[in-house]
Each structure stands twice: as structure tokens, then as C-alpha cells.
Design a protein around this motif. Structure first.
Motif, mmCIF file in Angstrom:
data_model
loop_
_atom_site.group_PDB
_atom_site.id
_atom_site.type_symbol
_atom_site.label_atom_id
_atom_site.label_comp_id
_atom_site.label_asym_id
_atom_site.label_seq_id
_atom_site.Cartn_x
_atom_site.Cartn_y
_atom_site.Cartn_z
ATOM 1 N N PRO A 117 0.815 -1.208 0.000
ATOM 2 C CA PRO A 117 0.000 0.000 0.000
ATOM 3 C C PRO A 117 0.854 1.266 0.000
ATOM 4 O O PRO A 117 0.468 2.299 -0.551
ATOM 5 C CB PRO A 117 -0.826 -0.117 1.285
ATOM 6 C CG PRO A 117 -0.157 -1.147 2.121
ATOM 7 C CD PRO A 117 0.596 -2.031 1.189
ATOM 8 N N GLN A 118 2.034 1.170 0.579
ATOM 9 C CA GLN A 118 2.928 2.338 0.616
ATOM 10 C C GLN A 118 3.300 2.747 -0.806
ATOM 11 O O GLN A 118 3.282 3.919 -1.162
ATOM 12 C CB GLN A 118 4.203 1.944 1.395
ATOM 13 C CG GLN A 118 5.279 3.000 1.439
ATOM 14 C CD GLN A 118 5.013 4.018 2.529
ATOM 15 O OE1 GLN A 118 4.353 3.712 3.516
ATOM 16 N NE2 GLN A 118 5.491 5.235 2.349
ATOM 17 N N ALA A 119 3.632 1.747 -1.636
ATOM 18 C CA ALA A 119 4.085 2.050 -2.993
ATOM 19 C C ALA A 119 2.924 2.323 -3.945
ATOM 20 O O ALA A 119 3.096 3.011 -4.950
ATOM 21 C CB ALA A 119 4.913 0.872 -3.518
ATOM 22 N N VAL A 131 -9.088 7.727 -3.303
ATOM 23 C CA VAL A 131 -10.277 6.868 -3.432
ATOM 24 C C VAL A 131 -11.251 7.453 -4.461
ATOM 25 O O VAL A 131 -11.968 6.720 -5.160
ATOM 26 C CB VAL A 131 -10.949 6.693 -2.042
ATOM 27 C CG1 VAL A 131 -12.236 5.888 -2.153
ATOM 28 C CG2 VAL A 131 -9.983 6.001 -1.079
ATOM 29 N N ALA A 132 -11.248 8.791 -4.573
ATOM 30 C CA ALA A 132 -12.184 9.450 -5.508
ATOM 31 C C ALA A 132 -11.773 9.273 -6.965
ATOM 32 O O ALA A 132 -12.615 9.353 -7.872
ATOM 33 C CB ALA A 132 -12.264 10.946 -5.183
ATOM 34 N N GLU A 152 -18.550 7.225 2.398
ATOM 35 C CA GLU A 152 -19.196 5.910 2.592
ATOM 36 C C GLU A 152 -18.165 4.787 2.500
ATOM 37 O O GLU A 152 -18.162 3.859 3.301
ATOM 38 C CB GLU A 152 -20.198 5.651 1.462
ATOM 39 C CG GLU A 152 -21.608 6.137 1.700
ATOM 40 C CD GLU A 152 -22.416 6.004 0.396
ATOM 41 O OE1 GLU A 152 -23.267 6.864 0.212
ATOM 42 O OE2 GLU A 152 -22.168 5.083 -0.421
ATOM 43 N N LEU A 153 -17.297 4.890 1.484
ATOM 44 C CA LEU A 153 -16.291 3.848 1.274
ATOM 45 C C LEU A 153 -15.315 3.792 2.445
ATOM 46 O O LEU A 153 -14.889 2.706 2.861
ATOM 47 C CB LEU A 153 -15.533 4.089 -0.041
ATOM 48 C CG LEU A 153 -16.348 3.812 -1.309
ATOM 49 C CD1 LEU A 153 -15.706 4.455 -2.526
ATOM 50 C CD2 LEU A 153 -16.473 2.299 -1.531
ATOM 51 N N PHE A 154 -14.954 4.951 2.978
ATOM 52 C CA PHE A 154 -14.084 4.970 4.160
ATOM 53 C C PHE A 154 -14.755 4.201 5.296
ATOM 54 O O PHE A 154 -14.133 3.409 5.990
ATOM 55 C CB PHE A 154 -13.814 6.426 4.590
ATOM 56 C CG PHE A 154 -12.501 6.957 4.094
ATOM 57 C CD1 PHE A 154 -12.188 6.936 2.741
ATOM 58 C CD2 PHE A 154 -11.559 7.474 4.972
ATOM 59 C CE1 PHE A 154 -10.973 7.417 2.280
ATOM 60 C CE2 PHE A 154 -10.337 7.957 4.528
ATOM 61 C CZ PHE A 154 -10.042 7.930 3.185
ATOM 62 N N ASP A 155 -16.042 4.443 5.453
ATOM 63 C CA ASP A 155 -16.784 3.783 6.524
ATOM 64 C C ASP A 155 -16.811 2.258 6.297
ATOM 65 O O ASP A 155 -16.571 1.475 7.217
ATOM 66 C CB ASP A 155 -18.210 4.370 6.524
ATOM 67 C CG ASP A 155 -18.979 3.888 7.726
ATOM 68 O OD1 ASP A 155 -18.396 3.920 8.830
ATOM 69 O OD2 ASP A 155 -20.128 3.451 7.565
ATOM 70 N N VAL A 156 -17.053 1.877 5.053
ATOM 71 C CA VAL A 156 -17.149 0.450 4.712
ATOM 72 C C VAL A 156 -15.858 -0.297 5.042
ATOM 73 O O VAL A 156 -15.889 -1.438 5.513
ATOM 74 C CB VAL A 156 -17.493 0.300 3.200
ATOM 75 C CG1 VAL A 156 -17.166 -1.084 2.674
ATOM 76 C CG2 VAL A 156 -18.958 0.613 2.954
ATOM 77 N N ARG A 178 -6.294 -0.462 3.696
ATOM 78 C CA ARG A 178 -7.744 -0.206 3.667
ATOM 79 C C ARG A 178 -8.069 0.893 2.647
ATOM 80 O O ARG A 178 -9.109 0.853 1.989
ATOM 81 C CB ARG A 178 -8.250 0.194 5.066
ATOM 82 C CG ARG A 178 -8.308 -0.983 6.016
ATOM 83 C CD ARG A 178 -8.604 -0.558 7.449
ATOM 84 N NE ARG A 178 -8.365 -1.664 8.356
ATOM 85 C CZ ARG A 178 -9.302 -2.500 8.816
ATOM 86 N NH1 ARG A 178 -10.564 -2.313 8.488
ATOM 87 N NH2 ARG A 178 -8.986 -3.499 9.618
ATOM 88 N N ILE A 179 -7.183 1.873 2.518
ATOM 89 C CA ILE A 179 -7.407 2.912 1.491
ATOM 90 C C ILE A 179 -7.359 2.267 0.101
ATOM 91 O O ILE A 179 -8.194 2.547 -0.771
ATOM 92 C CB ILE A 179 -6.334 4.034 1.595
ATOM 93 C CG1 ILE A 179 -6.441 4.755 2.935
ATOM 94 C CG2 ILE A 179 -6.479 5.029 0.440
ATOM 95 C CD1 ILE A 179 -5.282 5.702 3.223
ATOM 96 N N GLY A 180 -6.383 1.371 -0.085
ATOM 97 C CA GLY A 180 -6.274 0.668 -1.379
ATOM 98 C C GLY A 180 -7.524 -0.159 -1.666
ATOM 99 O O GLY A 180 -7.993 -0.229 -2.812
ATOM 100 N N ILE A 181 -8.071 -0.761 -0.628
ATOM 101 C CA ILE A 181 -9.282 -1.575 -0.812
ATOM 102 C C ILE A 181 -10.477 -0.664 -1.120
ATOM 103 O O ILE A 181 -11.300 -0.967 -1.992
ATOM 104 C CB ILE A 181 -9.530 -2.445 0.447
ATOM 105 C CG1 ILE A 181 -8.395 -3.471 0.605
ATOM 106 C CG2 ILE A 181 -10.871 -3.157 0.357
ATOM 107 C CD1 ILE A 181 -8.367 -4.188 1.941
ATOM 108 N N ALA A 182 -10.556 0.463 -0.423
ATOM 109 C CA ALA A 182 -11.652 1.411 -0.689
ATOM 110 C C ALA A 182 -11.584 1.901 -2.138
ATOM 111 O O ALA A 182 -12.605 2.017 -2.824
ATOM 112 C CB ALA A 182 -11.577 2.592 0.278
ATOM 113 N N ARG A 183 -10.367 2.168 -2.616
ATOM 114 C CA ARG A 183 -10.197 2.606 -4.009
ATOM 115 C C ARG A 183 -10.681 1.511 -4.975
ATOM 116 O O ARG A 183 -11.343 1.793 -5.979
ATOM 117 C CB ARG A 183 -8.722 2.935 -4.271
ATOM 118 C CG ARG A 183 -8.435 3.337 -5.709
ATOM 119 C CD ARG A 183 -6.994 3.754 -5.905
ATOM 120 N NE ARG A 183 -6.052 2.684 -5.543
ATOM 121 C CZ ARG A 183 -4.745 2.805 -5.542
ATOM 122 N NH1 ARG A 183 -4.194 3.968 -5.864
ATOM 123 N NH2 ARG A 183 -3.960 1.801 -5.207
#
Ligand code: SF4
Length: 349
Positions: A117-119, A131-132, A152-156, A178-183
């Protein structure tokens, strides 16, 4: 090598839906430039004739050592890498040769979650903007709608929407994944190919992220191809597992069958290296550590016959001469070995 008789594998896929993803004889070869050692044009066979199917709602684990081609296969499956040969069908449509313009409306349905996720997150962009991005590319609505959807995605994925404006370095490793998954979720995909999504995380965080994948699958009826080098990780998330060696699938089976009685010697060796299997649930053959001898051959210089014969503790003369096809050795199981450990016409040692 082409996989034959995929129908049998599908029947073992259990209570899952229609075939969502089908790969047929997929290859990805790279032509290497001549170097100081050789003037010969060499071909690196990263993925070499892989066929598989994944049903809607199912998780297919893909495992193998580093360099076995599993990540390249994952990228081929979502057409982030061009195929050298073969075919990929997604949701009933051949996507292997679609132009980028025609691929564009297909892309939202299939997403990739990266290993590191860092890279994979742009350090100069705020988490909310990362994410947007897919929402903007695929024109999800005006900026207020996009902002609402991102919250919403952050919450999910279990992130606080108050942190939308933070930068990736202000999150922990698990939060960055989690940010990568939300994206990946932003475009409401049907399929997610997760390429070693927890291997860069601390062991204590891995279980949380794996649980998140499981929860999301249930909530959004997602289909996963879950790539990992660690059989311990994929066991808990996969319905079926494909084991790769030197760009080929050498065994494909229902998860519990594969862990209970590996049929391919390479699967046995991988299983014996998983420490938490030593809990009495594994067969005696697997409880003893199988130490592989010899180096992993180069995919640019693959051995003749069975590609595993240079390291296989059970190799016989025939193994160096004839390549074993991936064939049914039990219901729902396919193995590429002349002398499988269980099942098959020659499965007697
Ligand atoms: Fe080992 Fe031979 Fe089977 Fe290959 S075909 S995995 S070398 S026993």
C-alpha cells in the motif's frame, strides 16, 4: 500446456454462481535481450499456458514461490498486462483483445488490490482524492456526490471519514491497505484480484485485513482471486487453490482437499513449510518438513519434462523426459504429475 476438462473443476466450486472469469491457455512471455553470456534471444515464460475458471462469489487462491508468475497472471486476468497468447473472458465477454477504448466500460467491474500500500498510493495525494480518482474517471457524479461516496467507502473499510484529507504517510500500514481496498471498491466491481494484499503488513494486522476481505465479500457478493506466496494465508480465505510453479498451474483443488492430502509433490513441500499446520489436522506426510533441493530454475530456461523434476524428491527417469499435463486426479482436483501422491491412475508410490 492447456488445462482440459474444466467442467469437473467447476462442479467442485460448490454453491457459487456462474463462471465470472475464465482464462484459457493464458501466456505471458518476455523476450530478453542478448547479454554478455549469451547472444541467443531468450524468452522468459512468466505465465505459460494457464487455464482456470472462477465462479461468482468464489475465492480462488493462487500460491507459489516468488517469481512463479502469479502476480503476472493476476495482471493478465484484469488486462493490466497484455497477454502474449490465450484468452480471458470476464462476465461472458472476451476481454483479451479489446482496445483500451472498448476496455474502458469493462474496467469498473474488475479491480486490483496491490501488495504494497505504501508504494501503490501516491504520497502527494490526500487519501480521499486517491479513493475518488476512479469515481472521477468513470464519472460517478458531481463533486459533492463523489465526496459522499468516498466517505461511505471509508466507513465500509473501517476508516474514519474525518481522515479523508490526510496523506498516506499519516496512516498505518493496515490503514493504507484499507485505502487501497476502498479505491478498488469505488467502482462497485464484481471481481477483485488481490495481489499479496497482506504480505507487507505486520502479522498482527494481517488477520484484520483478511477479515475485512471476508466481510466485504459477503456484503457485496464479491469474487476474489487471492494471490499469495504463503499457503497459511490463503487457506482461510479461499474456496479453491491453484498452485503455480514456473508459470504453470501444477495443482488445482478444493482448499480443504488440498490441505488434507496434497497430490503434487510441490504442494506437499509448500504445505510442509507452513508452521501452523502442525496442529494434528495435516496428514503425516505433510507434518514432516519436505526440504526441496536445488535452486528454482529460471523461467527463461525451464527444465525439460516436468518443470519441477530438478527439485522433486520423487522424480523418476520419465519426469525429465515427458511434461505431465494438468489432468483430473480426483473429483474437483487436477494435478500435473506423472506420479501424484494421491489419486490418479499412477498415484501409487
Ligand atoms: Fe515429481 Fe515427477 Fe511428479 Fe514432476 S512428474 S512432480 S518430477 S514425480
Amino acid at each position: 500446456m492447456t488445462t482440459q476438462g474444466l467442467t469437473e473443476v467447476d462442479e467442485a466450486a460448490g454453491p457459487h454462481g456462474e463462471v465470472l472469469l475464465r482464462a484459457t491457455d493464458v501466456t505471458k512471455h518476455y523476450v530478453l535481450r542478448p547479454d554478455g553470456f549469451s547472444r541467443r534471444r531468450r524468452v522468459l515464460r512468466a505465465v505459460d499456458g494457464v487455464s482456470l475458471e472462477v465462479r461468482a462469489g468464489e475465492t480462488l487462491g493462487v500460491v507459489g514461490e516468488s517469481g512463479c508468475g502469479k502476480s503476472t497472471l493476476g495482471r493478465c486476468l484484469v488486462r493490466l498486462t497484455e497477454l502474449s497468447g490465450g484468452r480471458v473472458e470476464f462476465d461472458g465477454r472476451d476481454i483479451s483483445t479489446l482496445s483500451s477504448r472498448r476496455l474502458r466500460p469493462v474496467r469498473p467491474g474488475m479491480q486490483l488490490v496491490f501488495q504494497d500500500p505504501q508504494a501503490s498510493l501516491n504520497p502527494r495525494r490526500r487519501a480521499g482524492d486517491i479513493v475518488a480518482e476512479p469515481l472521477l474517471i468513470h464519472r460517478h457524479g458531481d463533486s459533492a456526490a463523489v465526496r459522499r461516496r468516498v466517505a461511505e467507502l471509508f466507513d465500509v473499510v473501517g476508516l474514519a471519514s474525518a481522515h479523508l484529507d490526510r496523506y498516506p504517510h499519516e496512516f498505518s500500514g493496515g490503514q493504507r491497505q484499507r485505502i487501497g481496498i476502498a479505491r478498488a471498491l469505488a467502482t462497485a466491481p464484481k471481481l477483485i484480484v488481490a495481489d499479496e494484499p497482506v504480505s507487507a503488513l505486520d502479522v498482527s494486522i494481517q488477520a484484520q485485513v483478511l477479515n475485512l476481505f471476508a466481510d466485504l465479500q459477503e456484503e457485496f457478493a464479491l469474487t476474489y482471486v487471492f494471490i499469495a506466496h504463503d499457503l497459511g494465508v490463503v487457506r482461510h480465505v479461499s474456496d479453491r487453490i491453484a498452485v503455480m510453479y514456473l508459470g504453470e498451474i501444477v495443482e488445482l483443488a478444493d482448499t480443504e482437499d488440498l490441505y488434507g492430502s496434497p497430490a503434487h509433490p510441490y504442494t506437499e513441500a509448500l504445505l510442509s513449510a507452513v508452521p501452523d499446520l502442525d496442529d494434528g489436522t495435516a496428514p503425516a506426510a505433510v507434518r514432516e518438513r519436505v526440504v526441496l533441493t536445488g535452486e528454482v530454475p529460471s523461467p527463461a530456461d525451464k527444465p525439460t519434462g516436468c518443470t519441477f523434476h530438478t527439485r522433486c524428491p520423487y522424480a523418476r527417469e520419465r519426469c525429465a523426459l515427458e511434461r505431465p499435463p494438468l489432468v483430473a486426479t480426483a473429483p474437483g482436483r487436477r494435478t500435473a504429475c506423472h506420479y501424484p501422491l494421491t489419486g490418479g491412475p499412477s498415484g501409487v508410490r
